[in-house]
Design an enzyme around this catalytic site. Structure first.
Site, PDB file in Angstrom:
ATOM      1  N   MET A  92       0.812  -1.214   0.000  1.00 24.03           N
ATOM      2  CA  MET A  92       0.000   0.000   0.000  1.00 24.03           C
ATOM      3  C   MET A  92       0.850   1.271   0.000  1.00 24.03           C
ATOM      4  SD  MET A  92      -2.852  -1.429  -0.247  1.00 24.03           S
ATOM      5  CE  MET A  92      -3.976  -0.042  -0.070  1.00 24.03           C
ATOM      6  N   HIS A 111      -4.628  -6.081  -8.682  1.00 23.21           N
ATOM      7  CA  HIS A 111      -5.593  -5.041  -8.309  1.00 23.21           C
ATOM      8  C   HIS A 111      -6.990  -5.647  -8.267  1.00 23.21           C
ATOM      9  CE1 HIS A 111      -7.197  -1.000  -7.938  1.00 23.21           C
ATOM     10  NE2 HIS A 111      -8.073  -1.291  -8.885  1.00 23.21           N
TER      11      HIS A 111
END
Length: 205
Positions: A92, A111
């Site tokens: 992240m 993703h």
């Protein structure tokens, strides 16, 4: 088989890391994970790696004054382990163009959406709010622009009536675990992987 050396970057639970660990344990899989790096010292994925006897390293972004110096530390750690390819698995952090340029064509990300739709975070919420009937996940090459690199593989998952972000996310995650090892294999071997289909989803290339 001579296996290529992989580094996996994580920030959290590492369920996609686990799918890669399991795939790499197979004798005929063309990759081996030689390093797992987390930017958080409490990431559960570190325990997954340690259980598989994979070296781990914590490089906390808060210890660096800017993104460039953090990314430099990442790059140096990866190079020191003689890594050939990099996989982002729930990492992240936005990477600088300089870092991406050093690994472009050899770094992939997963993703939880069918790109180019629903970039960024909260993808399952975005899909439900948009009223789409098909959602899914994508593995793509990493480029400087977020979630914009060439697509390697996608899995499409139907959005069911009454789905919440949590229920939809759990179904999508199951297919993330399927397609990430396939995409890694395809990147390394540069060959087509036979498409997989069942009544619930279709994987496309």
């Amino acid at each position: 088989m001579s296996k290529k050396s992989i580094a996996v970057l994580i920030s959290g639970s590492g369920s996609n890391l686990q799918s890669l660990i399991d795939a790499c344990a197979k004798p005929d899989f063309p990759a081996k994970i030689v390093l797992v790096i987390s930017n958080k010292d409490d990431a559960y994925g570190l325990q997954r790696a340690e259980a598989a006897n994979i070296p781990t390293q914590v490089i906390c972004h808060k210890d660096y004054p800017d993104r460039e110096s953090f990314d430099s530390a990442l790059h140096n750690a990866i190079i020191a382990s003689k890594v050939e390819y990099v996989c982002l698995a729930g990492f992240m952090r936005l990477l600088t163009a300089g870092f991406v340029g050093k690994w472009q064509g050899k770094m992939i990300n997963i993703h939880p959406a069918l790109l180019p739709s629903f970039k960024g975070i909260n993808t399952h919420e975005q899909a439900i709010e948009a009223g789409v009937k098909i959602h899914g996940c994508t593995v793509h090459y990493v480029v400087p622009e977020m979630d914009s690199g060439p697509i390697i593989i996608q899995a499409a998952v139907p959005v069911l009536q009454g789905d919440t972000p949590e229920t939809l996310g759990k179904r999508v995650l199951q297919y993330e675990h399927i397609i990430y090892p396939l995409a890694l294999q395809k990147m390394i071997l540069s060959v087509a992987v036979v498409p997989v289909e069942d009544k619930d989803f279709i994987i496309s290339y």
